[in-house]
Design a protein around this motif. Structure first.
Motif, PDB file in Angstrom:
ATOM      1  N   LEU A  36      31.211  36.902  41.435  1.00 37.72           N
ATOM      2  CA  LEU A  36      32.037  38.055  41.792  1.00 37.72           C
ATOM      3  C   LEU A  36      32.852  38.562  40.605  1.00 37.72           C
ATOM      4  N   PHE A  37      33.644  37.689  39.976  1.00 33.68           N
ATOM      5  CA  PHE A  37      34.507  38.136  38.888  1.00 33.68           C
ATOM      6  C   PHE A  37      33.692  38.489  37.648  1.00 33.68           C
ATOM      7  N   ASP A  38      32.613  37.761  37.416  1.00 32.47           N
ATOM      8  CA  ASP A  38      31.731  38.124  36.301  1.00 32.47           C
ATOM      9  C   ASP A  38      31.132  39.514  36.503  1.00 32.47           C
ATOM     10  N   LEU A  39      30.832  39.852  37.740  1.00 31.99           N
ATOM     11  CA  LEU A  39      30.310  41.183  38.037  1.00 31.99           C
ATOM     12  C   LEU A  39      31.315  42.263  37.622  1.00 31.99           C
ATOM     13  N   GLY A  40      32.579  42.070  37.977  1.00 32.94           N
ATOM     14  CA  GLY A  40      33.603  43.021  37.554  1.00 32.94           C
ATOM     15  C   GLY A  40      33.733  43.085  36.045  1.00 32.94           C
ATOM     16  N   TYR A  41      33.629  41.936  35.392  1.00 32.93           N
ATOM     17  CA  TYR A  41      33.708  41.901  33.919  1.00 32.93           C
ATOM     18  C   TYR A  41      32.563  42.689  33.301  1.00 32.93           C
TER      19      TYR A  41
END
Length: 292
Positions: free
Chosen positions: A24-29
């Protein structure tokens, strides 16, 4: 009551530190990183003319910090690309942002309220990368404070420290945009964060790693979301640096002005040079006297 509140805050920080950043957070990054790539001049044209070069630039935006940190620690720069899931996710984001029909995906993720969510997610990953980089460097160099700071700084700064190399892939050469000479907020914040995490790792900062991750992440999210929402490029550290730097390193303007004044004073004593017309007039008069 205060003890109970402190325990609850500590439990919250510990739970937050255990949250995995993938996917999830990697996707935003990845979304925010490749959004910035698409907004670079000539990036869209390059994606159609040379998709391979565009993909390489996108991978540098997503994984440049890992590559540079591995090089500094003497490890294989391409090692992170063995993480197939992250590479495939970043590739999917690159394709959707650049080649989605009618630019639908780009329009959705660049819509400001949606973009602010992804910006906050990117800062979660940034702080986690700083902490992991410090821990990784400490594993190799237990007393190498400088190495730990540099590794954490590189991990947190991302593409900015290798931006000139990324520009070369796009056929652009702008040495004046060197990040070391003109640091942006994420680069400076990553440096200060790396110092804090190094002090914590070496037990000079009396705070748990989970609490430091939580508080520094909240600070980074608040700053970056505010700067993105207001389209501000003002460095939040500027007032502090403006007070401390002249004390520690002196004022550049005053030293330059005194040198300039001394240079002018030393040259004012010399007689003024004659103009070309005056020299020609003197030569003509001497010739007339000789003729007489």
């Amino acid at each position: 009551m205060e003890l109970a509140g402190a325990l609850q805050l500590g439990e919250l920080a510990a739970a937050f530190a255990r949250v995995p950043v993938f996917p999830l957070f990697d996707l935003g990054y990845f979304i925010v990183s490749i959004l910035y790539l698409k907004q670079e001049p000539g990036a869209v044209e390059m994606s159609h003319q040379s998709p391979v070069a565009s993909w390489l630039c996108a991978m540098l935006h997503c994984f440049g910090s890992y590559i540079l940190a591995d090089m500094l620690l003497g490890e294989a720069p391409i090692d992170y690309f063995s993480n197939n899931s992250s590479v495939l996710l970043a590739t999917a984001v690159w394709y959707l942002i650049f080649f989605c029909p009618m630019n639908l995906f780009y329009k959705c993720v660049s819509f400001l309220p949606v973009k602010l969510i992804f910006v906050a997610m990117k800062e979660v990953v940034r702080v986690r990368k700083i902490a992991v980089g410090i821990h990784h460097a400490h594993h190799h160099y237990h007393h190498g404070w400088f190495i730990m700071v540099v590794t954490g700084w590189v991990k947190g700064s991302g593409i900015t420290l290798v931006s000139n190399f990324e520009q070369l892939l796009r056929g652009v050469w702008k040495p004046e945009t060197n990040e070391i000479l003109h640091m942006t907020f994420p680069t400076k914040a990553s440096l200060y964060g790396a110092i804090l995490f190094t002090l914590q790792q070496t037990h000079w900062l009396p705070i748990s790693k989970a609490n430091l991750i939580f508080f520094f992440t909240m600070f980074m999210i608040a700053c970056k979301v505010f700067m993105t929402a207001t389209h501000s490029h003002t460095l939040l550290f500027a007032p502090i640096e403006g007070f401390i730097c002249p004390v520690l390193f002196g004022s550049v303007s005053s030293g330059h002005n005194s040198h300039h004044d001394h240079y002018e004073d030393s040259h004012d004593t010399s007689p003024p040079a004659k103009s070309k017309e005056e020299l020609n007039e003197g030569t003509r008069k001497r010739k007339v006297k000789k003729a007489e």
